[in-house]
Design an enzyme around this catalytic site. Structure first.
Site, short mmCIF file in Angstrom:
data_model
loop_
_atom_site.label_atom_id
_atom_site.label_comp_id
_atom_site.label_asym_id
_atom_site.label_seq_id
_atom_site.Cartn_x
_atom_site.Cartn_y
_atom_site.Cartn_z
N LYS A 170 0.83 -1.21 0.00
CA LYS A 170 0.00 0.00 0.00
C LYS A 170 0.87 1.27 0.00
CE LYS A 170 -3.45 2.87 0.70
NZ LYS A 170 -4.39 3.26 -0.34
N LYS A 239 0.26 11.66 6.09
CA LYS A 239 0.59 10.55 7.00
C LYS A 239 1.16 9.36 6.22
CE LYS A 239 -2.56 7.72 7.29
NZ LYS A 239 -3.16 6.48 6.86
P1 NAD Z 1 -11.79 9.33 7.97
O1 NAD Z 1 -11.07 10.29 8.82
O2 NAD Z 1 -12.92 9.79 7.12
O3 NAD Z 1 -12.34 8.12 8.89
C1 NAD Z 1 -11.66 7.62 10.01
C2 NAD Z 1 -12.69 7.36 11.09
O4 NAD Z 1 -12.03 6.81 12.23
C3 NAD Z 1 -13.40 8.64 11.55
O5 NAD Z 1 -14.80 8.47 11.46
C4 NAD Z 1 -12.94 8.81 13.00
O6 NAD Z 1 -13.92 9.38 13.85
C5 NAD Z 1 -12.63 7.38 13.39
N1 NAD Z 1 -11.70 7.27 14.51
C6 NAD Z 1 -10.54 7.93 14.68
N2 NAD Z 1 -9.93 7.53 15.82
C7 NAD Z 1 -10.75 6.59 16.36
C8 NAD Z 1 -10.68 5.81 17.55
N3 NAD Z 1 -9.65 5.92 18.40
N4 NAD Z 1 -11.70 4.97 17.81
C9 NAD Z 1 -12.76 4.85 16.96
N5 NAD Z 1 -12.87 5.57 15.82
C10 NAD Z 1 -11.88 6.43 15.54
O7 NAD Z 1 -10.69 8.60 7.09
P2 NAD Z 1 -10.92 7.77 5.73
O8 NAD Z 1 -10.69 8.66 4.57
O9 NAD Z 1 -12.17 6.98 5.86
O10 NAD Z 1 -9.65 6.79 5.81
C11 NAD Z 1 -9.60 5.67 6.67
C12 NAD Z 1 -8.34 4.88 6.37
O11 NAD Z 1 -8.37 4.44 5.01
C13 NAD Z 1 -7.05 5.74 6.51
O12 NAD Z 1 -6.03 4.92 7.03
C14 NAD Z 1 -6.76 6.17 5.09
O13 NAD Z 1 -5.39 6.46 4.91
C15 NAD Z 1 -7.22 4.95 4.31
N6 NAD Z 1 -7.64 5.19 2.93
C16 NAD Z 1 -8.44 6.27 2.60
C17 NAD Z 1 -8.84 6.45 1.27
C18 NAD Z 1 -9.73 7.61 0.87
O14 NAD Z 1 -9.87 7.84 -0.35
N7 NAD Z 1 -10.33 8.35 1.77
C19 NAD Z 1 -8.46 5.52 0.29
C20 NAD Z 1 -7.68 4.42 0.66
C21 NAD Z 1 -7.28 4.27 1.98
#
Ligand code: NAD
Length: 295
Positions: A170, A239
């Site tokens: 990744k 990050k």
């Molecule tokens: P986001 O910030 O929208 O969602 C993360 C969620 O985790 C939030 O709802 C937050 O409230 C929750 N959270 C944070 N700390 C927490 C805790 N201690 N306990 C419970 N919940 C908690 O992020 P996202 O865009 O959905 O991304 C999530 C993951 O997927 C990340 O690692 C990101 O790098 C990866 N990712 C994102 C994308 C994208 O296009 N957005 C694509 C591929 C991978």
């Protein structure tokens, strides 16, 4: 099987919704309870803590921001491992550091809990449509047990090696994605400065050897529409680049283009764009050159 899902943000909400649609019993938790409202309305059960989720699940999935959050949710006093039983599975679908997920896997092994890292690509539209590509690290002999669940969220699920290997793949993918994202912004600003018809520029590039889904799918619904809502936030992309450089430093591999992109993300964050979509890297360029890119 009973499934738990922790972290129902931009990605997790779509992924969890697809598990519900496929008929799985689902327990959900997020630091922001409101982020689970839609899922609860669709039939999921809310749990107060990751420990509670684990108590009620055979397999727990997470989609969290990064290493500190995954560590806390997995190993904390009210974490997943505090509630998991022998024979359970924990699949982290966040973009995490290989070392963090390996550490969690070692602690989990003592409790008889199998850990996989299964980060994803495909963005929020792929998460909602169930068409993600999922790269999976973990015990190959147990992969068959979790693969059908991952198939619900992805169109391409690949076992890439032992636990941690999912995130190594990744992070390499994130290098290509971030460099591509930056160079597309520069291409359109150059086109605007040259006075080109940007619709024509897009039409050619989208049908060229240099096309990619970032150009053909992401930019048109984001920067090219002046929509900078994430999507994928610059803070998360930054990050990922930091994690990429930890990996590269450990292995002694120079990454020239990614170094420049890391600086661009730092610049964007310093300008207050951290919560905006990654395509917002175009904004400082536009400001510097006095152009606006819009299709
Ligand atoms: P986001 O910030 O929208 O969602 C993360 C969620 O985790 C939030 O709802 C937050 O409230 C929750 N959270 C944070 N700390 C927490 C805790 N201690 N306990 C419970 N919940 C908690 O992020 P996202 O865009 O959905 O991304 C999530 C993951 O997927 C990340 O690692 C990101 O790098 C990866 N990712 C994102 C994308 C994208 O296009 N957005 C694509 C591929 C991978």
């Amino acid at each position: 099987m009973k499934i738990g899902f922790i972290g129902t943000g931009n990605m997790g909400s779509g992924m969890a919704a697809n598990l519900l649609k496929a008929g799985h019993a689902l327990t959900v938790h997020d630091l922001r309870k409101a982020a689970t409202d839609g899922l609860v309305r669709a039939g999921a059960t809310w749990a107060e803590s990751p420990m509670e989720v684990a108590r009620q699940s055979d397999i727990v999935l997470t989609s969290l921001p990064g290493p500190p959050e995954v560590k806390e949710v997995a190993l904390g006093a009210k974490g997943i491992l505090a509630g998991a039983k022998r024979g359970n599975f924990f699949i982290d679908m966040s973009t995490n550091s290989p070392g963090t997920v390996q550490l969690i896997a070692a602690v989990a092994r003592e409790k008889g809990v199998a850990v996989f890292d299964a980060p994803v690509t495909g963005g929020v539209t792929g998460a909602a449509a169930g068409t993600l590509t999922i790269m999976v690290g973990g015990d190959e002999n147990l992969f068959g047990t979790v693969a059908p669940l991952l198939d619900v969220m992805g169109k391409k699920v690949v076992h890439v090696g032992d636990v941690g290997a999912g995130n190594s793949v990744k992070l390499i993918h994130q290098m290509l994605g971030a460099v591509t994202n930056q160079v597309i912004a520069e291409a359109f600003v150059l086109g605007a400065k040259a006075g080109l018809d940007l619709k024509k520029l897009f039409e050619v590039l989208a049908n060229s050897m240099s096309a990619s889904p970032i150009l053909t799918e992401k930019y048109p619904r984001a920067a090219l529409k002046r929509n900078f809502d994430p999507g994928f936030a610059i803070d998360l992309a930054y990050k990922d680049q930091v994690l990429l450089f930890e990996m590269a430093k450990e292995l002694g591999v120079p990454l020239s283009f990614a170094s420049l992109v890391l600086q661009k993300f730092m610049e964007a964050r310093a300008r207050g764009l951290g919560a905006r979509d990654t395509t917002a890297v175009i904004l400082p360029l536009e400001e510097m050159l006095g152009v606006t890119v819009k299709l």
